[in-house]
Design a protein around this motif. Structure first.
Motif, PDB file in Angstrom:
ATOM      1  N   GLU A   1      19.415   3.162 -21.935  1.00 13.76           N
ATOM      2  CA  GLU A   1      20.072   3.785 -20.955  1.00 13.76           C
ATOM      3  C   GLU A   1      20.709   5.063 -22.091  1.00 13.76           C
ATOM      4  N   LYS A   2      21.032   4.369 -23.169  1.00 11.55           N
ATOM      5  CA  LYS A   2      21.410   4.967 -24.735  1.00 11.55           C
ATOM      6  C   LYS A   2      20.442   6.115 -24.293  1.00 11.55           C
ATOM      7  N   ILE A   3      18.885   6.086 -24.089  1.00 10.09           N
ATOM      8  CA  ILE A   3      18.011   7.210 -24.522  1.00 10.09           C
ATOM      9  C   ILE A   3      18.299   8.199 -23.169  1.00 10.09           C
ATOM     10  N   ALA A   4      18.616   7.542 -22.346  1.00 10.72           N
ATOM     11  CA  ALA A   4      18.757   8.815 -20.742  1.00 10.72           C
ATOM     12  C   ALA A   4      20.164   9.303 -21.237  1.00 10.72           C
ATOM     13  N   ALA A   5      20.754   8.713 -21.500  1.00 13.25           N
ATOM     14  CA  ALA A   5      22.224   9.726 -21.724  1.00 13.25           C
ATOM     15  C   ALA A   5      21.823  10.722 -22.130  1.00 13.25           C
ATOM     16  N   PHE A   6      21.483  10.172 -23.690  1.00 17.79           N
ATOM     17  CA  PHE A   6      21.360  11.309 -24.445  1.00 17.79           C
ATOM     18  C   PHE A   6      20.587  12.184 -24.332  1.00 17.79           C
ATOM     19  N   TYR A   7      19.247  11.975 -22.748  1.00 20.43           N
ATOM     20  CA  TYR A   7      18.567  13.347 -22.098  1.00 20.43           C
ATOM     21  C   TYR A   7      19.305  13.821 -21.053  1.00 20.43           C
ATOM     22  N   GLN A   8      19.671  12.843 -20.973  1.00 22.18           N
ATOM     23  CA  GLN A   8      20.364  13.329 -19.038  1.00 22.18           C
ATOM     24  C   GLN A   8      20.904  15.017 -19.134  1.00 22.18           C
ATOM     25  N   THR A   9      21.625  15.558 -20.044  1.00 26.67           N
ATOM     26  CA  THR A   9      21.773  17.114 -19.677  1.00 26.67           C
ATOM     27  C   THR A   9      20.733  18.028 -19.907  1.00 26.67           C
ATOM     28  N   ILE A  10      19.872  17.387 -20.210  1.00 26.82           N
ATOM     29  CA  ILE A  10      18.246  18.453 -20.427  1.00 26.82           C
ATOM     30  C   ILE A  10      17.951  18.111 -19.402  1.00 26.82           C
ATOM     31  N   ALA A  11      17.973  16.538 -18.703  1.00 32.11           N
ATOM     32  CA  ALA A  11      17.270  17.096 -17.432  1.00 32.11           C
ATOM     33  C   ALA A  11      18.164  17.334 -16.301  1.00 32.11           C
ATOM     34  N   GLU A  12      19.454  17.590 -16.363  1.00 32.58           N
ATOM     35  CA  GLU A  12      20.155  18.119 -15.077  1.00 32.58           C
ATOM     36  C   GLU A  12      19.799  19.656 -15.449  1.00 32.58           C
ATOM     37  N   ASP A  13      19.610  20.386 -16.516  1.00 31.95           N
ATOM     38  CA  ASP A  13      19.397  21.784 -16.727  1.00 31.95           C
ATOM     39  C   ASP A  13      18.081  22.380 -15.946  1.00 31.95           C
ATOM     40  N   HIS A  14      16.727  21.259 -15.256  1.00 37.70           N
ATOM     41  CA  HIS A  14      15.389  21.069 -15.009  1.00 37.70           C
ATOM     42  C   HIS A  14      15.692  20.443 -13.962  1.00 37.70           C
ATOM     43  N   HIS A  15      16.744  19.933 -13.440  1.00 41.74           N
ATOM     44  CA  HIS A  15      17.010  19.275 -12.330  1.00 41.74           C
ATOM     45  C   HIS A  15      15.462  17.972 -11.409  1.00 41.74           C
ATOM     46  N   VAL A  16      15.601  17.273 -13.230  1.00 38.94           N
ATOM     47  CA  VAL A  16      15.802  15.614 -13.575  1.00 38.94           C
ATOM     48  C   VAL A  16      15.855  14.660 -13.245  1.00 38.94           C
ATOM     49  N   ALA A  17      15.389  13.577 -12.395  1.00 39.43           N
ATOM     50  CA  ALA A  17      16.467  12.467 -12.363  1.00 39.43           C
ATOM     51  C   ALA A  17      16.198  11.179 -13.710  1.00 39.43           C
ATOM     52  N   ILE A  18      16.976  10.828 -13.965  1.00 39.28           N
ATOM     53  CA  ILE A  18      15.734   9.808 -15.275  1.00 39.28           C
ATOM     54  C   ILE A  18      16.971   8.884 -14.383  1.00 39.28           C
ATOM     55  N   THR A  19      15.770   7.383 -14.168  1.00 41.95           N
ATOM     56  CA  THR A  19      16.531   6.420 -13.526  1.00 41.95           C
ATOM     57  C   THR A  19      15.700   5.107 -14.809  1.00 41.95           C
ATOM     58  N   CYS A  20      16.493   4.324 -14.798  1.00 42.48           N
ATOM     59  CA  CYS A  20      15.842   3.211 -15.498  1.00 42.48           C
ATOM     60  C   CYS A  20      16.092   1.781 -14.489  1.00 42.48           C
ATOM     61  N   SER A  21      15.522   0.462 -15.231  1.00 44.07           N
ATOM     62  CA  SER A  21      14.799  -0.503 -13.824  1.00 44.07           C
ATOM     63  C   SER A  21      14.540  -1.391 -14.818  1.00 44.07           C
ATOM     64  N   GLY A  22      14.581  -2.882 -14.664  1.00 40.76           N
ATOM     65  CA  GLY A  22      14.213  -4.148 -15.293  1.00 40.76           C
ATOM     66  C   GLY A  22      15.320  -4.219 -16.483  1.00 40.76           C
ATOM     67  N   GLY A  23      14.960  -4.937 -17.148  1.00 40.26           N
ATOM     68  CA  GLY A  23      15.632  -5.407 -18.352  1.00 40.26           C
ATOM     69  C   GLY A  23      15.396  -6.811 -19.486  1.00 40.26           C
ATOM     70  N   GLY A  24      16.078  -7.039 -19.420  1.00 41.21           N
ATOM     71  CA  GLY A  24      15.656  -7.904 -20.649  1.00 41.21           C
ATOM     72  C   GLY A  24      15.603  -8.133 -22.681  1.00 41.21           C
ATOM     73  N   GLN A  25      15.717  -8.730 -23.276  1.00 37.35           N
ATOM     74  CA  GLN A  25      15.506  -9.721 -24.569  1.00 37.35           C
ATOM     75  C   GLN A  25      13.705  -8.433 -25.323  1.00 37.35           C
ATOM     76  N   ILE A  26      14.483  -7.497 -26.045  1.00 43.67           N
ATOM     77  CA  ILE A  26      13.116  -7.577 -26.872  1.00 43.67           C
ATOM     78  C   ILE A  26      13.012  -7.890 -27.982  1.00 43.67           C
ATOM     79  N   TYR A  27      12.312  -7.417 -29.199  1.00 44.43           N
ATOM     80  CA  TYR A  27      12.595  -7.966 -30.197  1.00 44.43           C
ATOM     81  C   TYR A  27      11.299  -6.764 -30.861  1.00 44.43           C
TER      82      TYR A  27
END
Length: 463
Positions: free
Chosen positions: A326-352
């Motif tokens: 979600e942090k990565i998606a938020a970073f690219y959100q501005t560029i995505a809005e300029d291109h009218h592209v939606a970024i969505t996240c699903s799922g979750g869990g702990q990664i090592y």
């Protein structure tokens, strides 16, 4: 102090020595057993003959009597070379009769005692007198009611000479056999190692310009076929590495030449005449942009090189993958809005994983997706946690990649018409693949032209 240089041992010499030693040992054992059997058989036959002889002498003595037997004995056994020497003793041990001259070689005391057994024949005894070898035997009997002892000696000097000659003959045969074994070992070893020499000559013909040549394992002996297959596999890997290195060098030169040529061309144009400060500023800004591009290419190349050399430090820890994505998606959100592209996240869990490297890999995939996703498109980041690993899938509905390009999209500098390199140099997916490899995971890609692309990263859960 200088250490003595140890010369490498020759396989041929070792095989020859071992074969010769084995053959010599087997021959020595075989001939030794044969010699022992022959000698024992000869002695057994002589003992049997000697036993028969003393039985016959005892019968003759009983039949003829002492006086007549003595006369016959002196008449039949005159001379020093008689095969048998006979003596008759009375009950008190006095000599009744004997072969003439027997006292000089064989006194009565050297004979074995006569056995009082059923057969009345004692065991034989070997006795040496000078150069002569005798086999002695004695037996008890009675004649005219008086006890007596008969001593018989068999001259076995000729038998001993035959045994010696037979032993010398066997030694000569053994020596000749060892020599023949050595010659056979040399011939067999040279013939057996001939394929190695042929393989060496075949390999000597291979150089960097002939890496496509192969040893052809089908024509080699069965023992050398695994070696030939291994060499062919090695040559194939070297050929692939040289081809990739050559392609990498050409692509790198091309990528570096373009920004350098742009900077050089712009600078030369600006210097053809006096320019306004705004024009100089524009040229400098363009040069800075090209330098940033060069810097990005060099940084990515250094990172990938360090990963390949296993020198890139990695600090793994367990963290919330959904929060990082979600942090990565938020970073690219501005560029995505300029291109009218939606970024969505699903799922979750702990990664090592290493958080910084994880964000860099997923960020590259999102950046690629934004470049090739049309307006009003969408990008999905799906997280799935398994027992043994963790999957991160980045999907888009962009232009997609042709199936002929999919096997090479993770190669460095590889670009097709629909290339998905984040820096425009074909290094984005190679960098992502290197990060996943550094974690011991894997990456795969699925794509269809005009339908979109999905890149899946798999990180193992090894605590």
């Amino acid at each position: 102090m200088f250490s003595k240089r140890t010369e490498p041992r020759s396989i041929a010499s070792q095989l020859i020595v071992l074969f010769t030693l084995a053959a010599a040992l087997l021959l020595a054992c075989g001939l030794g057993v044969f010699y022992w059997i022959v000698v024992q058989h000869a002695f057994a036959e002589d003992d049997a003959v000697l036993a028969d002889k003393i039985s016959a002498v005892s019968a003759d003595f009983n039949e003829a009597g002492p006086e007549r037997f003595g006369e016959e004995l002196k008449a039949r056994h005159a001379g020093d070379h008689a095969p048998y020497w006979i003596r008759v003793l009375d009950s008190e041990g006095h000599t009744v009769t004997e072969t003439p001259g027997m006292e000089r070689f064989l006194p009565p005391s050297v004979f074995p005692l006569a056995q009082r057994s059923t057969s009345r024949i004692g065991s034989s005894k070997d006795y040496r007198s000078g150069r002569k070898l005798f086999s002695l035997i004695a037996t008890n009997g009675e004649s005219s009611g008086k006890p007596y002892t008969i001593q018989v000696a068999q001259d076995r000097s000729s038998d001993e000479q035959v045994e010696r000659r037979f032993g010398v003959l066997l030694l000569v045969v053994l020596s000749g056999s060892i020599l023949a074994s050595t010659l056979i070992a040399i011939t067999v070893t040279r013939r057996g190692l001939r394929p190695l020499g042929e393989m060496t000559r075949s390999l000597e013909r291979i150089d960097p310009t002939h890496l496509k040549e192969r040893v052809a394992p089908a024509g080699w002996p069965r023992e050398l076929q695994p070696l030939a297959i291994a060499f062919d596999d090695m040559l194939k890997r070297l050929d692939d590495s040289f081809t990739r290195l050559s392609q990498f060098s050409a692509d790198l030169a091309h990528e570096l030449r373009t920004p350098i040529a742009n900077m050089l061309g712009e600078a030369q144009v600006v210097l053809t005449r006096d320019r306004t400060p705004a024009e100089y500023r524009e040229t400098i800004e363009s040069t800075i942009g090209e330098c940033d591009r060069l810097s990005g290419i060099v940084d990515n190349l250094l990172f990938v090189a360090r990963v390949d050399a296993a020198r890139e430090p990695i600090a793994r820890k367990q963290f919330d993958a959904r929060a990082a994505v979600e942090k990565i998606a938020a970073f690219y959100q501005t560029i995505a809005e300029d291109h009218h592209v939606a970024i969505t996240c699903s799922g979750g869990g702990q990664i090592y994983a290493d958080p910084a490297l994880f964000e860099r890999a997923v960020g590259n995939l999102v950046d690629n997706a934004l470049r090739f996703t049309p307006e009003n498109g969408s990008i999905q980041i799906a997280l799935v946690q398994h027992a043994a690993d963790f999957e991160v899938a980045v999907s888009d509905n962009g232009c997609g990649i042709g199936p002929e390009h999919l096997p090479r999209v993770f190669d460095r500098f590889y670009r097709a018409e629909s290339s998905r390199g984040s820096d425009g140099a074909g290094l984005g997916l190679a960098l992502v693949k290197s990060i996943v490899d550094l974690h011991g995971g894997s990456a795969r890609i699925q794509s269809e032209v005009s339908r979109g692309t999905t890149v899946t990263l798999i990180f193992p859960n090894r605590l």
